[in-house]
Scaffold this active site. Structure first.
Site, PDB file in Angstrom:
ATOM      1  N   SER A 148       2.904  -2.516  10.316  1.00  0.00           N
ATOM      2  CA  SER A 148       4.327  -2.640  10.459  1.00  0.00           C
ATOM      3  C   SER A 148       5.022  -4.254  10.251  1.00  0.00           C
ATOM      4  CB  SER A 148       4.948  -2.634  11.679  1.00  0.00           C
ATOM      5  OG  SER A 148       4.731  -1.325  11.671  1.00  0.00           O
ATOM      6  N   GLY A 173       2.274   1.942  10.933  1.00  0.00           N
ATOM      7  CA  GLY A 173       3.535   2.486  10.274  1.00  0.00           C
ATOM      8  C   GLY A 173       4.228   3.270  11.967  1.00  0.00           C
ATOM      9  N   GLU A 200      -6.740   5.453   7.572  1.00  0.00           N
ATOM     10  CA  GLU A 200      -6.377   6.387   7.387  1.00  0.00           C
ATOM     11  C   GLU A 200      -7.879   7.177   6.171  1.00  0.00           C
ATOM     12  OE1 GLU A 200      -2.902   5.864   5.190  1.00  0.00           O
ATOM     13  OE2 GLU A 200      -1.828   4.624   7.272  1.00  0.00           O
ATOM     14  N   ASN A 260       0.987  -0.748   0.149  1.00  0.00           N
ATOM     15  CA  ASN A 260       0.196   0.160   0.009  1.00  0.00           C
ATOM     16  C   ASN A 260       1.164   0.991   0.029  1.00  0.00           C
ATOM     17  OD1 ASN A 260      -1.451   1.979  -0.116  1.00  0.00           O
ATOM     18  ND2 ASN A 260      -2.278   1.454   2.333  1.00  0.00           N
ATOM     19  N   GLU A 298      -5.904  -4.398  10.825  1.00  0.00           N
ATOM     20  CA  GLU A 298      -4.485  -3.693  10.552  1.00  0.00           C
ATOM     21  C   GLU A 298      -5.181  -3.189  11.667  1.00  0.00           C
ATOM     22  OE1 GLU A 298      -2.963  -2.251   6.291  1.00  0.00           O
ATOM     23  OE2 GLU A 298      -4.848  -1.595   6.875  1.00  0.00           O
ATOM     24  N   HIS A 345      -9.588   2.247   4.795  1.00  0.00           N
ATOM     25  CA  HIS A 345      -8.228   2.316   5.353  1.00  0.00           C
ATOM     26  C   HIS A 345      -8.636   3.132   6.361  1.00  0.00           C
ATOM     27  CE1 HIS A 345      -4.352   3.032   6.250  1.00  0.00           C
ATOM     28  NE2 HIS A 345      -3.879   1.617   5.589  1.00  0.00           N
ATOM     29  N   LYS A 391       0.156   4.306  -0.333  1.00  0.00           N
ATOM     30  CA  LYS A 391      -0.364   5.690   0.229  1.00  0.00           C
ATOM     31  C   LYS A 391      -0.319   6.499  -0.587  1.00  0.00           C
ATOM     32  CE  LYS A 391      -0.122   3.268   4.203  1.00  0.00           C
ATOM     33  NZ  LYS A 391       0.034   3.259   6.087  1.00  0.00           N
TER      34      LYS A 391
HETATM   35  P1  PGA Z   1       3.085  -0.085   7.498  1.00  0.00           P
HETATM   36  O1  PGA Z   1       1.284   0.340   7.673  1.00  0.00           O
HETATM   37  O2  PGA Z   1       2.898  -1.181   6.982  1.00  0.00           O
HETATM   38  O3  PGA Z   1       3.705   0.777   7.323  1.00  0.00           O
HETATM   39  O4  PGA Z   1       2.485  -0.330   8.690  1.00  0.00           O
HETATM   40  C1  PGA Z   1       0.420  -0.881   6.577  1.00  0.00           C
HETATM   41  C2  PGA Z   1      -0.909  -0.283   5.793  1.00  0.00           C
HETATM   42  O5  PGA Z   1      -1.338   0.817   6.408  1.00  0.00           O
HETATM   43  O6  PGA Z   1      -1.746  -0.907   5.511  1.00  0.00           O
END
Ligand code: PGA
Length: 250
Positions: A212, A172, A96, A10, A166, A94, A12
């Site tokens: 992560s 992140g 976000e 992803n 998630e 997601h 982003k």
């Molecule tokens: P990350 O993000 O692997 O950087 O923790 C995962 C995601 O937001 O899908």
């Protein structure tokens, strides 16, 4: 029937079309002849065309869509637009988007329905906040997000979907969920789908862990019986680290 693992990056809001093209050229060499899992990347809208044109083995996913086909919705992108570019998967809900753009379970349900009507597979993201985790509300959050985000979908439709569990506190942050927590939550996702639909639908749906995920921990997640893959942010941005993840899952 065995579920085929699915690993999706992803990106982003990262990578210009030129950077996306460079990534595609680098990663495609690694993927040739690797059928252990489905591998893909979620890319920003303006990168999708160049990604699709350079994809031989990689699945290209959009990171969002609008549930309406056309109209006065400035800044939005519809499913027919994604279809024409050659998109086969789309991330929805997601955290976000839920947090910064007020995306709700009802939006997710409408988007999933519209995507499936055009044979684009939704990757539905769910997961609890750190405060909800600390308050012991994880199971309730998972169940209520699933009930809301799958509302109106048939068993046949849900069986085709990918659901990414998630936990928001792991996204992140480098604080990935340990594999017991990840497995328990992914099993709860599967059991909830079985409860909402039936045994066969729960067994068919592919469930990813996200938060992560790195080259060093991907193997331990993939060894869990109810985890069928991963949704990967930071570690999917560089060819080298995404290649390490692919190599670890071969
Ligand atoms: P990350 O993000 O692997 O950087 O923790 C995962 C995601 O937001 O899908």
């Amino acid at each position: 029937m065995a579920r085929k693992p699915i690993i999706v990056g992803n990106w982003k809001m990262n990578k210009t079309p030129r950077e996306a093209e460079e990534f595609m050229k680098g990663i495609e060499q690694v993927l040739t002849g690797n059928e252990a899992a489905d591998y893909g990347v979620g890319a920003p809208f303006v990168d999708l065309d160049v990604c699709v044109k350079n994809a031989k083995n990689l699945i290209i996913a959009a990171e969002n869509c609008n549930e309406k086909d056309s109209g006065a919705y400035t800044g939005e992108v519809s499913v027919p637009m994604l279809k024409e570019v050659g998109i086969t998967y789309c991330i929805i809900g997601h955290s976000e988007r839920r947090t910064y753009y007020a995306e709700t379970d009802a939006h997710c349900a409408a988007k999933a329905k519209r995507l499936l009507a055009d044979n684009i597979i939704p990757i539905l993201c769910i997961g609890e906040t750190e405060a909800q985790y600390d308050a012991g509300e994880t199971a309730d959050v998972i169940k209520s997000q699933l009930a809301g985000s799958l509302e109106g979908l048939t068993a046949e439709e849900v069986a085709k979907m990918v659901i990414a569990y998630e936990p928001i506190w792991a996204i992140g942050t480098g604080k990935s969920a340990d594999e017991t927590t990840a497995e328990n939550c992914c099993k709860l996702v599967r059991d909830t789908v079985k409860g909402l639909y039936d045994e066969a639908t729960g067994e068919a749906v592919r469930i990813q862990y996200g938060g992560s995920v790195k080259p060093t921990n991907i193997k331990s997640y993939m060894a869990c019986p109810d985890i069928d893959g991963a949704l990967i942010g930071g570690a999917s941005l560089k060819v080298d680290s995404f290649k390490e993840i692919i190599d670890a899952t071969k």
